[in-house]
Design a protein around this motif. Structure first.
Motif, mmCIF file in Angstrom:
data_model
loop_
_atom_site.group_PDB
_atom_site.id
_atom_site.type_symbol
_atom_site.label_atom_id
_atom_site.label_comp_id
_atom_site.label_asym_id
_atom_site.label_seq_id
_atom_site.Cartn_x
_atom_site.Cartn_y
_atom_site.Cartn_z
ATOM 1 N N GLN A 268 9.990 -12.456 29.903
ATOM 2 C CA GLN A 268 10.560 -11.129 30.149
ATOM 3 C C GLN A 268 10.362 -10.233 28.930
ATOM 4 O OE1 GLN A 268 10.587 -10.859 33.447
ATOM 5 N NE2 GLN A 268 12.170 -9.389 33.057
ATOM 6 N N ARG A 269 10.628 -10.774 27.737
ATOM 7 C CA ARG A 269 10.435 -10.008 26.497
ATOM 8 C C ARG A 269 8.959 -9.636 26.325
ATOM 9 N NH1 ARG A 269 12.606 -12.754 21.368
ATOM 10 N NH2 ARG A 269 11.858 -10.812 20.485
ATOM 11 N N THR B 138 8.007 -6.885 28.782
ATOM 12 C CA THR B 138 8.596 -5.614 28.353
ATOM 13 C C THR B 138 7.791 -5.012 27.212
ATOM 14 O OG1 THR B 138 10.795 -6.355 29.029
ATOM 15 C CG2 THR B 138 10.712 -4.528 27.485
ATOM 16 N N LEU B 139 7.479 -5.830 26.210
ATOM 17 C CA LEU B 139 6.683 -5.363 25.077
ATOM 18 C C LEU B 139 5.286 -4.939 25.522
ATOM 19 C CD1 LEU B 139 7.719 -8.004 22.398
ATOM 20 C CD2 LEU B 139 8.359 -5.584 22.450
ATOM 21 N N GLU C 248 4.395 -3.779 28.491
ATOM 22 C CA GLU C 248 4.497 -2.501 29.205
ATOM 23 C C GLU C 248 4.679 -1.338 28.233
ATOM 24 O OE1 GLU C 248 7.639 -3.116 32.017
ATOM 25 O OE2 GLU C 248 6.470 -4.572 33.156
ATOM 26 N N LYS C 249 5.485 -1.540 27.195
ATOM 27 C CA LYS C 249 5.724 -0.480 26.211
ATOM 28 C C LYS C 249 4.471 -0.187 25.383
ATOM 29 C CE LYS C 249 10.671 -1.180 25.524
ATOM 30 N NZ LYS C 249 11.704 -1.591 24.552
#
Length: 142
Positions: A30-31, A34-35, A37-38
């Protein structure tokens, strides 16, 4: 019109041929996502390469002598702080409990001891700089 040219993509000049595989837990994944995508990068592979090679990674080399030196220096710093606290307490007690004449005499003795302590601190500083220059690895050498 017949062409003898082979179709398809032009070959890459520096083809990536080495492959690494790693596994993540659900939380780590998940982390990671998220990273990713950012980051705004188009592929996860580009993201991983960017994280690996564009971020600064610090390497720590443990030297037993340097560790012992730092530990002793830290202990000394703690003792030095305690001396400062004691110094302030002594001056306060002198002003509270003694006459001006006696206070001045005791402060003169305290000043003499302080000068000796300052000399010792200067020697420690000189030795510390010599130790750092001779034994600790410089950032430039890494």
């Amino acid at each position: 019109m017949t062409s003898h040219a082979k179709g398809g993509r032009n070959p890459k000049l520096n083809k990536a041929t080495h492959r690494y595989v790693f596994r993540l837990t659900d939380e780590e994944n998940q982390r990671f996502l998220t990273l990713f995508e950012k980051s705004g990068l188009s592929t996860k592979a580009k993201f991983v390469v960017a994280v690996l090679f564009e971020r600064r990674i610090n390497s720590v080399i443990m030297d037993k002598g340097a560790m012992e030196y730092c530990t002793k220096l830290s202990e000394f710093y703690g003792q030095f702080r305690a001396i400062g606290v004691n110094y302030n307490q002594v001056v306060k007690i002198l002003h509270t409990n003694f006459s001006d004449k006696k206070t001045i005499a005791y402060l003169a003795k305290l000043e003499k001891q302080t000068l000796e302590l300052a000399y010792i601190c200067k020697e420690i500083l000189i030795l510390s700089k010599k130790f750092e220059a001779d034994y600790l690895i410089k950032k430039d050498e890494l």
